[in-house]
Design an enzyme around this catalytic site. Structure first.
Site, PDB file in Angstrom:
ATOM      1  N   LYS A  68       0.827  -1.213   0.000  1.00 55.75           N
ATOM      2  CA  LYS A  68       0.000   0.000   0.000  1.00 55.75           C
ATOM      3  C   LYS A  68       0.864   1.267   0.000  1.00 55.75           C
ATOM      4  O   LYS A  68       0.651   2.171  -0.814  1.00 55.75           O
ATOM      5  CB  LYS A  68      -0.939  -0.003   1.221  1.00 55.75           C
ATOM      6  CG  LYS A  68      -1.908  -1.187   1.221  1.00 55.75           C
ATOM      7  CD  LYS A  68      -2.834  -1.164   2.418  1.00 55.75           C
ATOM      8  CE  LYS A  68      -2.118  -1.339   3.734  1.00 55.75           C
ATOM      9  NZ  LYS A  68      -1.400  -2.634   3.857  1.00 55.75           N
ATOM     10  N   THR A  69       1.825   1.325   0.911  1.00 54.27           N
ATOM     11  CA  THR A  69       2.709   2.497   0.975  1.00 54.27           C
ATOM     12  C   THR A  69       3.515   2.613  -0.314  1.00 54.27           C
ATOM     13  O   THR A  69       3.695   3.703  -0.862  1.00 54.27           O
ATOM     14  CB  THR A  69       3.660   2.375   2.189  1.00 54.27           C
ATOM     15  OG1 THR A  69       2.864   2.321   3.377  1.00 54.27           O
ATOM     16  CG2 THR A  69       4.606   3.548   2.265  1.00 54.27           C
ATOM     17  N   ASP A 113      -1.523   7.293   5.952  1.00 57.06           N
ATOM     18  CA  ASP A 113      -1.423   5.880   6.278  1.00 57.06           C
ATOM     19  C   ASP A 113      -2.364   5.602   7.449  1.00 57.06           C
ATOM     20  O   ASP A 113      -2.640   6.499   8.249  1.00 57.06           O
ATOM     21  CB  ASP A 113       0.027   5.574   6.677  1.00 57.06           C
ATOM     22  CG  ASP A 113       0.408   4.133   6.396  1.00 57.06           C
ATOM     23  OD1 ASP A 113      -0.471   3.353   5.977  1.00 57.06           O
ATOM     24  OD2 ASP A 113       1.581   3.782   6.592  1.00 57.06           O
ATOM     25  N   THR A 162      -5.538  -1.115   6.605  1.00 55.89           N
ATOM     26  CA  THR A 162      -5.610  -2.571   6.719  1.00 55.89           C
ATOM     27  C   THR A 162      -7.024  -2.984   7.110  1.00 55.89           C
ATOM     28  O   THR A 162      -7.318  -4.164   7.185  1.00 55.89           O
ATOM     29  CB  THR A 162      -4.646  -3.069   7.809  1.00 55.89           C
ATOM     30  OG1 THR A 162      -4.847  -2.280   8.984  1.00 55.89           O
ATOM     31  CG2 THR A 162      -3.199  -2.929   7.368  1.00 55.89           C
ATOM     32  N   ARG A 221       6.522  -8.238   1.736  1.00 53.92           N
ATOM     33  CA  ARG A 221       7.409  -7.844   2.847  1.00 53.92           C
ATOM     34  C   ARG A 221       7.992  -9.074   3.525  1.00 53.92           C
ATOM     35  O   ARG A 221       9.165  -9.111   3.876  1.00 53.92           O
ATOM     36  CB  ARG A 221       6.652  -7.006   3.871  1.00 53.92           C
ATOM     37  CG  ARG A 221       7.542  -6.715   5.102  1.00 53.92           C
ATOM     38  CD  ARG A 221       6.826  -5.939   6.191  1.00 53.92           C
ATOM     39  NE  ARG A 221       6.510  -4.611   5.738  1.00 53.92           N
ATOM     40  CZ  ARG A 221       5.337  -4.014   5.972  1.00 53.92           C
ATOM     41  NH1 ARG A 221       4.394  -4.643   6.633  1.00 53.92           N
ATOM     42  NH2 ARG A 221       5.134  -2.799   5.539  1.00 53.92           N
TER      43      ARG A 221
END
Ligand SMILES: Nc1ncnc2c1ncn2[C@@H]1O[C@H](COP(=O)(O)OP(=O)(O)OP(=O)(O)O)[C@@H](O)[C@H]1O
Ligand SMILES: [Mg+2]
Length: 343
Positions: A68-69, A113, A162, A221
């Site tokens: 997302k980031t 965020d 999230t 990640r």
């Protein structure tokens, strides 16, 4: 900071996040997987560029570590626009947000965020800013207070969450586009791993990449992190060669099991089976049993367990599936699925 990073290492803001930044794809063309999101996004961006206008506000929704980031940064890069980064928890008072909004440059991308964690007054200010590019600055207190309208620059909000379900409808409705990010396929994670290995100068044969990808919980990640742990293991114990057996031995050592479940995942399943007979059990009871916050269990562990068909969320609580019993090498009690899933 994400929940997941909190869990994994206390110095999450240090080395881990530096490496993460170095491995982040910078342009949409480098972004692997999420084919549908990529296509949708490239249309939104290209059409905005052609019209010479800021694109609609965009929401990135999905589990931790899915990109997302990364996408928010890519959006700014593709638009050649400046990027301002903040987060929901940092916007406690409306003034915090007003300070940012009133200093935005024309066309700037504002990334918020964890947008579901924004405080209510800031949220209401954001509604007006998103819709009319205006904020009301309240001057004074009590009956004498007046709101002074202030025009702000046209900007594009990119929100990440999230927990899209927690967003109030008026906020959700003000996004012109939502990117629903799903877990990655094994082949996509193999590509992520090969790219990262290249950037880190690690020699990664296909079978090693496959083994790591298979056990990365569908999450880039995690794939990148496991790659570094496997590399450590291979360097120290195997002359740097990451074949399938070495990858597998390293992952076992770090308590990542054959399906990619990590310690938290297994603790959740283990408690569900051993303490609650497979459920149904409520989320908070389950969380107490594994010594975690309900949100951590819900956001970090459950989506992957559900996706693997190991756990089901039912109206009466969390329930283990037959696959969960088998995964932990246990036999379900004879009535396990009679009264819970199918009534
Ligand atoms: N599609 C992708 N291709 C290659 N690498 C990726 C991709 N998506 C994510 N990554 C890698 O995974 C890491 C985590 O991604 P990112 O920080 O964007 O996740 P996130 O969804 O913002 O997570 P969180 O919810 O924890 O904030 C990045 O450092 C990046 O290197
Ligand atoms: Mg993020």
């Amino acid at each position: 900071m994400s929940l997941e990073r909190d869990l994994v290492s206390p110095d999450a803001e240090g080395e881990e996040s530096q490496i993460e930044a170095a491995l982040r794809p910078k342009r949409l063309g480098e972004f692997i997987g999420q084919a549908r999101v990529r296509e949708q996004l490239s249309l939104v961006l290209e059409s905005a560029l052609r019209r010479g206008r800021s694109p609609d506000h965009m929401l990135m929704s999905g589990s931790p570590g899915l990109g997302k980031t990364t996408l928010a940064m890519i959006i700014a890069a593709e638009l050649s626009a400046p990027l301002r980064i903040t987060s929901g928890p940092a916007l406690e008072r409306a003034g915090d947000l007003a300070a940012i909004l009133s200093t935005l440059a024309e066309g700037e991308v504002l990334f918020i965020d964890e947008i579901h964690r924004m405080a209510r007054p800031a949220e209401e200010m954001l509604y007006l800013a998103m819709e009319d590019f205006r904020v009301d600055i309240v001057v004074g207190k009590g009956p004498g207070a007046t709101a002074i309208p202030l025009d702000i620059a046209t900007f594009t909000l990119v929100g990440a969450t999230t927990r899209a379900g927690l967003l109030p409808a008026p906020l959700r409705d003000r996004f012109g586009f939502t990117a629903h990010m799903d877990f990655y396929q094994v082949e996509e994670l193999e590509q992520v791993l090969h790219r990262s290995a290249r950037l880190l100068g690690v020699t990664l044969p296909g079978e090693g990449a496959h083994e790591i990808a298979r056990r990365s919980r569908g999450t880039p990640r995690i794939a990148n992190r496991l790659l570094r742990r496997v590399r450590d293991f291979a360097d120290v114990r195997a002359g740097g060669v990451i074949d399938r057996d070495i990858a597998s031995a390293a992952l076992n050592l770090y308590e990542v099991d054959a399906e990619g479940l990590d310690r938290l995942d297994r603790a959740v399943l283990d408690a569900l089976l051993r303490k609650f007979g497979g459920g149904p059990v409520g989320l908070s009871t389950l969380a107490v049993a594994v010594g975690e916050e309900p949100e951590t269990v819900e956001v970090v562990a459950e989506p992957f367990l559900v996706r693997q068909g190991l756990l089901a969320r039912t109206p009466r609580g969390r329930v283990a599936t037959a696959a969960a019993w088998h995964h932990l090498g246990m036999t379900p009690p004879p009535d396990a699925f009679g009264a819970t899933l199918f009534d």
